[in-house]
Design a protein around this motif. Sequence first.
Motif, short mmCIF file in Angstrom:
data_model
loop_
_atom_site.label_atom_id
_atom_site.label_comp_id
_atom_site.label_asym_id
_atom_site.label_seq_id
_atom_site.Cartn_x
_atom_site.Cartn_y
_atom_site.Cartn_z
N THR A 300 0.84 -1.19 0.00
CA THR A 300 0.00 0.00 0.00
C THR A 300 0.88 1.24 0.00
OG1 THR A 300 -0.10 -0.30 2.36
CG2 THR A 300 -2.03 -0.95 1.10
N PRO A 301 0.82 2.00 -1.09
CA PRO A 301 1.64 3.19 -1.16
C PRO A 301 1.02 4.30 -0.33
CG PRO A 301 0.25 3.06 -3.08
CD PRO A 301 -0.06 1.85 -2.23
N SER A 302 1.85 5.17 0.17
CA SER A 302 1.29 6.33 0.84
C SER A 302 2.33 7.43 0.88
CB SER A 302 0.85 5.98 2.25
OG SER A 302 1.98 5.64 3.01
N ILE A 303 1.85 8.63 0.96
CA ILE A 303 2.72 9.77 1.11
C ILE A 303 3.24 9.74 2.55
CG2 ILE A 303 2.76 12.29 1.07
CD1 ILE A 303 2.21 11.19 -1.63
N PRO A 304 4.53 9.95 2.74
CA PRO A 304 5.03 9.91 4.11
C PRO A 304 4.34 10.95 4.98
CG PRO A 304 6.69 10.70 2.57
CD PRO A 304 5.58 10.17 1.76
N SER A 305 4.21 10.62 6.25
CA SER A 305 3.48 11.56 7.10
C SER A 305 4.42 12.64 7.61
CB SER A 305 2.84 10.81 8.26
OG SER A 305 3.84 10.09 8.93
N ARG A 306 3.84 13.75 7.96
CA ARG A 306 4.65 14.91 8.30
C ARG A 306 5.14 14.81 9.74
NH1 ARG A 306 1.20 19.66 6.71
NH2 ARG A 306 2.53 20.85 8.07
N THR A 307 6.23 15.51 9.97
CA THR A 307 6.83 15.45 11.30
C THR A 307 6.14 16.40 12.25
OG1 THR A 307 8.46 16.98 10.47
CG2 THR A 307 9.09 14.67 10.56
N VAL A 308 5.77 17.56 11.71
CA VAL A 308 5.07 18.54 12.53
C VAL A 308 3.62 18.53 12.11
CG1 VAL A 308 5.01 20.94 13.24
CG2 VAL A 308 7.16 19.92 12.49
N ALA A 310 -0.12 19.61 11.09
CA ALA A 310 -0.61 20.80 10.40
C ALA A 310 -1.22 21.75 11.42
CB ALA A 310 -1.64 20.40 9.37
N ARG A 311 -0.98 23.02 11.16
CA ARG A 311 -1.48 24.01 12.10
C ARG A 311 -2.97 24.22 11.86
NH1 ARG A 311 1.84 29.28 11.81
NH2 ARG A 311 3.62 27.92 12.15
#
Lengths: 692, 436
Positions: A300-308, A310-311
């Motif tokens: 299952t491909p996915s965009i890597p998740s962000r470290t910070v 979202a504001r």
Amino acid sequence: MVRYFTRLRMRRIYKWGGRPYIFDRKLKSYGFEYLNMSVEGQEAVTTVTPGQYILIEGNDDEYPFVAKLLKFFGDESHKQKKALVQWFLRLSEVPQNKKLLLGRSPHPQEIFYYLGRACDNEINAESILDTPFPEPGTKDTLYVKLSWDTKAFNVLDPVLMQDTPASTPPKPALPLFPPCASPTATPVSRGPVRRALPTPDPTVMRRAGSVSDTRATMSAGKRSTLEAESIHSASKLSASKILSAKRRGSAADTPGVRKKLQLSIGASECLYLRMKELRNSVCFPCFLIQVTPSTPRHATPSIPSRTVPARQPGNILEEARARLHVSSVPESLPCREQEFQDIYNFVESKVMDGTGGCMYISGVPGTGKTATIHEVIRCLQHASDMDEIPTFRFIEINGMKMTDPHQAYVQILQKLTDQKVTADHAAALLEKRFSNPAPKKETTVLLVDELDLLWTRKQNVMYNLFDWPTRRHARLVVLTIANTMDLPERIMINRVASRLGLTRMSFQPYSFKQLQQIITSRLNKVKAFEEDALQLVSRKVAALSGDARRCLDICRRATEICEHSTSHPSSAGLVRMNHVMEALDEMFSSSYITAIRCASLQEQLFLRAVIAEFRRLGLEEATFQQVFVQHRALSRVEGLQPISVSEGLAVCQRLGACRLLLLEASRLDMLQRVRLNVSQDDVLYALKAVRD
Amino acid sequence: MSKRKVKETHMPVGECISQVQMILRERFCHQRLPEKPVGMESQHKHLLELLRRTAVHGESNSVLIVGPRGSGKTMLLNCVLRELLEVKDVNKNVLPVHLNGLLQTDDRIALKEITRQLNLENVVGDKVFGSFAENLAFLLEALKKGDRSSSRPVLFILDEFDLFAHHKNQTLLYNLLDVSQSAQAPVAVIGLTCRLDVLELLEKRVKSRFSHRQIHLLSSLSFIQYLDNVRSQLSLPQDFPDTNFYDEWNDGIKVRHFSSYPQLVDVLQRHYNSSKDFRSLHLLLMLALSRVSASKPAIKPTDLLEASRVCMVDSKANILHGLSILELCLIIAMKHLNDIYEGEPFNFQMVHNEFKKFLQRKSHSIHNFDKPVVIKAFEHLQQLELIKSMDSSTAKIQKEYQLMKLLLDHSQIMEALQKYPQCPTDVKQWAMSAFG
């Protein structure tokens, strides 16, 4: 050794066994004790009796349906052979959106006791597959632990599994479900399981050894009790594969077969962990599988998740902007009540009746076609959760999201059954699925977005899509969306248009009042806009296109302008008229005039030369050579040093790159023809303003 | 000790010059980003805000940057990206994907490139991507999986955006813009193009999904600002090692130097009139810079004049100077034919007749040439693309009768004749006479 055979090659013969007894006097049906199945030209006879677990022929050869046989009956003439069954579901048969309810990743061989009512539990006895079940304890064993009632997975009530069959099964020993298969009984049987040493079972080893050495060793401590605790059966394909491997293996040990089998196992290391987890809750046969690590089959491909993270929006304007983004799902869909109701009624009636049908929906982009249908489906899904209507499956394809019209088959099949096959094969499988009666079938609602992209020369994709709903057993509802109202008449040949039928609906562009209502409902009491400003936007957009997306985008831009207009973002007030005006200007005004004004002097002179030459010729086209003569004359008038031909060509090319001029290919050099891409009046207006 | 210090501040002239060459060449040729984009502050702010919101708030956006060639679209975007990536929170959070319409000529290649740049190919391990369809489904699934708050924002930068609009069905654009308008992984689609009519290229469905934000880069630079630009482009940075040389160099390009040479201002004005963009200015300055050497350690106005002369020269003039007398005569004959027949195409036979007429009537210095020699000369002119065949090449017409057109302007011919070394006077007179 029992002979195996595949369904495709062999014809099976079904015969009633035992003495018939009256089952129902009114219907004149007779009950039977068992069913003998044999294959043409072979002597081996398999006997099936009620209470056994059987495999039933389905759409998918690899994964036949699983059921428990309850009763055999037939009519007087003995022509029709029927059976009553209790269904078990595989996870792949559970609707996609409900799979998450399980809350864990399922064991690949796990099945669920079916408690729903949507499936017919009377089947044709001739669809029973007589694949013999392998010895208990092999990896093809299926496990049942939970029940599925179309809404939730529940712990299986042991009472349901208690009814033991009257007669003992004659040949392949079908293990029975013991009453202890409930969580309450767990601690008792778990103890020995955990303590059991992984002693290889001779029969299993023999099987495994003939296939692959690295595959699986099973700890089968306390075999006798554990066997009794699960349903054992074999997936037909794997069984026949094992056999064919054996057959071939006896002649020559072909490594190719072995490799293939390893792949078909497809187990990963995590299986062991999963099994451990399962073991803690329910008494399952304890497996210890050593597998060579391999890549999972369906990564299952996915965009890597962000470290910070979202504001979140900080002030009113940011909040409004988030709400006005097209992607945000609104609480309700205003202004499409009538269309919503029509589509809802259409789909609901088809789902209720278990019939099929087509609907064609047209409308210019941004009028809420897809959104409305999604809303309808959401409501229907809710209704089916509340048990008001039968369950159904929703599948969506989009003509723009595929590379080729024939990919539609692949995508539909993949969404229906999770299979990945080629387009031709998918078409054949779907054809079979929709034209044959199948015991367990729920209505499928198929949304085809951007229908015009599915056009092929022979139009066979469209033909099939509209033909399947008309089949008797299809239970398919097709909703199609495109932009033009007369698409069926324009691009479809008669036999396709006729199948599409006349159930049509067109979404009118939004009026300014509706647009205003949409924005207001989206903002939902967030006070960020002046009333007049909203009205201006809606009127402007309604006059131009009636595209709700445009309207939302303009409002979003206006909030930005408002935010920038003040020095401090928190002090920004409401979005006013002038902000909206600026946003409208930015988005709708043509940039040609500004571009001409900002062009260099020689470029402007060249444009004037073009117009002068057009006037002289009385045509709207001239060669560069002719224009250049004018250009020279003009520059003399203006008191500029005349430029060389090369420079003139460069100027001309620059104007051509911006598309202020339309040019022929530049290899024609001086002979390339020049045309204006803007009206002469615009050019003159822009140039006059410069000189003033 | 003091000696060494002196050495540090006073490098040998040669070393200084090589330093200067390096710094300025990097500026002119390597498209080094300036500290701050000049003359586009509002656009810069708009774009930065937009991308910052995508990076920080996870808001999906789409924007087009439109401007003529050389107006600084890529420079602006790169400046914004540089600034954006300097922000601490953003730095590790965004995934930029650069695509170029000239490189990714169809959606299949573009999808492969996106997958590669997003490092998604690792997910499938060593499994080779199958078909185009699989690839598209794979990417869409990946983008669909993400959601606004948790997945990293992806910036799709589409250079030469107009070329993507020519792909079949505009599948890529539709899907990217559709993602930007739905609750999936946050993306920002940034298109760069020089076409003002780019929105008309988009299909109506694609257009509806585009947010219609356009940032126009149309420079309304005045001549004074242009001169300032020339100076700032030529001046050395503060941290130049040799302070003396730094002062001398920067003094040399001061205002009064410029204004004391009216000729130089004229030349720059001419350049300004022709085009305001930085690309052509860089070309001019590069040519001037290449004349700086250890023996001539400063840019003189004459260098700029010479560079401008090279820039402005007509591309065909040099070719004409290299022609033989016979070829020149043929071109003059063609010019007369053009005058007589008002630009109608001609063939070799007509040119030859005209040439023979000239030989019989007026020529004193030129002998008669054999026809094959004349044909050879004619063919040479065709190879130089001074004349161009009007028929399609497939037509089986004898060489002598193929219709041709002259790709030279009268002014070019006359200019070349003036400068042609030792041109016979009768040829000159023939060229100047009204009719052959």
